[in-house]
Scaffold this active site. Structure first.
Site, PDB file in Angstrom:
ATOM      1  CB  VAL A   1      -0.916   0.025   1.245  1.00  0.00           C
ATOM      2  CG1 VAL A   1      -1.784   1.275   1.252  1.00  0.00           C
ATOM      3  CG2 VAL A   1      -1.774  -1.233   1.300  1.00  0.00           C
ATOM      4  CB  CYS A   2       1.815   3.674  -2.455  1.00  0.00           C
ATOM      5  SG  CYS A   2       2.771   5.194  -2.620  1.00  0.00           S
ATOM      6  CG  MET A   3      -2.185   4.907   1.739  1.00  0.00           C
ATOM      7  SD  MET A   3      -3.388   4.385   2.990  1.00  0.00           S
ATOM      8  CE  MET A   3      -3.992   5.961   3.565  1.00  0.00           C
TER       9      MET A   3
END
Length: 160
Positions: free
Chosen positions: A89-91
Site C-alpha cells: 500500500v502506497c500511502m
C-alpha cells in the site's frame, strides 16, 4: 513488556470494544506474536469495491508506534496506489507522514478511505493509474468490479 507490545495490547482491546464500520477484523495472527496482525476490510459503499472483503497483512516493527507498520493486501485488488504483485500500500501515512497518534485501526480506516480516494499521480499499479489518467473511469470501474468479484467476494477464511 516493552512499550510497543503494551500499546498493541491496548489497540487490540480498543478494537474489540467497538464496532468500526468497514473494519471487520483486526487482531494478531497468533497469541505469541504481537508484531504480526491480520485485518479484514470491506469495500466502501457506492464504489466499485462495494461488496468485497480484503485481508490485510500487517507487520508492526519494534519501534512502533514511532515507526509505521507495513501493510499489504493479501487479497488481490486493483487500485493505483496498491501493488498488484505484492499488495503493498502506497500511502503517505504509512511512510513519511506517520505519527504515533495513528493506530493500526486508524491506518486500516485510512486504507478503506483510500479505496474511494486514489492518487493516480503516484501509482504502484501503473495500469490502473493509466486508465484513470486517460479519463477511462468506466474501464477502471469495470476492472475493479471484475477483480472484486473474482478475488474479494465470498467468505473470507476464518481468521477469528
Amino acid at each position: 513488556m516493552n512499550s510497543s507490545i503494551k500499546r498493541l495490547h491496548k489497540e487490540y482491546a480498543s478494537f474489540q470494544a467497538g464496532d468500526i464500520s468497514g473494519l471487520l477484523l483486526l487482531k494478531p495472527v497468533t497469541d505469541v506474536d504481537m508484531f504480526h496482525w491480520k485485518a479484514v476490510i470491506e469495500g466502501p459503499t457506492e464504489t466499485p469495491y462495494e461488496g468485497g472483503q480484503w485481508v490485510l497483512d500487517i507487520h508492526v516493527h519494534e519501534g512502533y508506534p514511532i515507526s509505521p507498520p507495513s501493510v499489504y493486501f493479501q487479497t488481490k485488488i486493483v487500485h493505483p496506489n496498491i501493488s498488484w504483485t505484492n499488495g503493498e500500500v502506497c500511502m503517505d501515512i504509512l511512510k513519511t507522514h506517520w505519527s504515533p497518534a495513528w493506530s493500526l485501526q486508524s491506518a486500516c480506516l485510512a486504507i478503506i478511505s483510500l479505496l474511494s480516494n486514489y492518487d493516480a499521480s503516484s501509482p504502484l499499479n501503473v495500469d490502473a493509474a493509466k486508465l484513470l489518467r486517460t479519463g477511462d473511469k468506466t474501464a477502471y470501474n469495470s476492472l475493479v468490479r471484475c477483480t472484486t468479484y473474482l478475488y474479494a467476494k465470498g467468505k473470507i477464511e476464518d481468521l477469528s
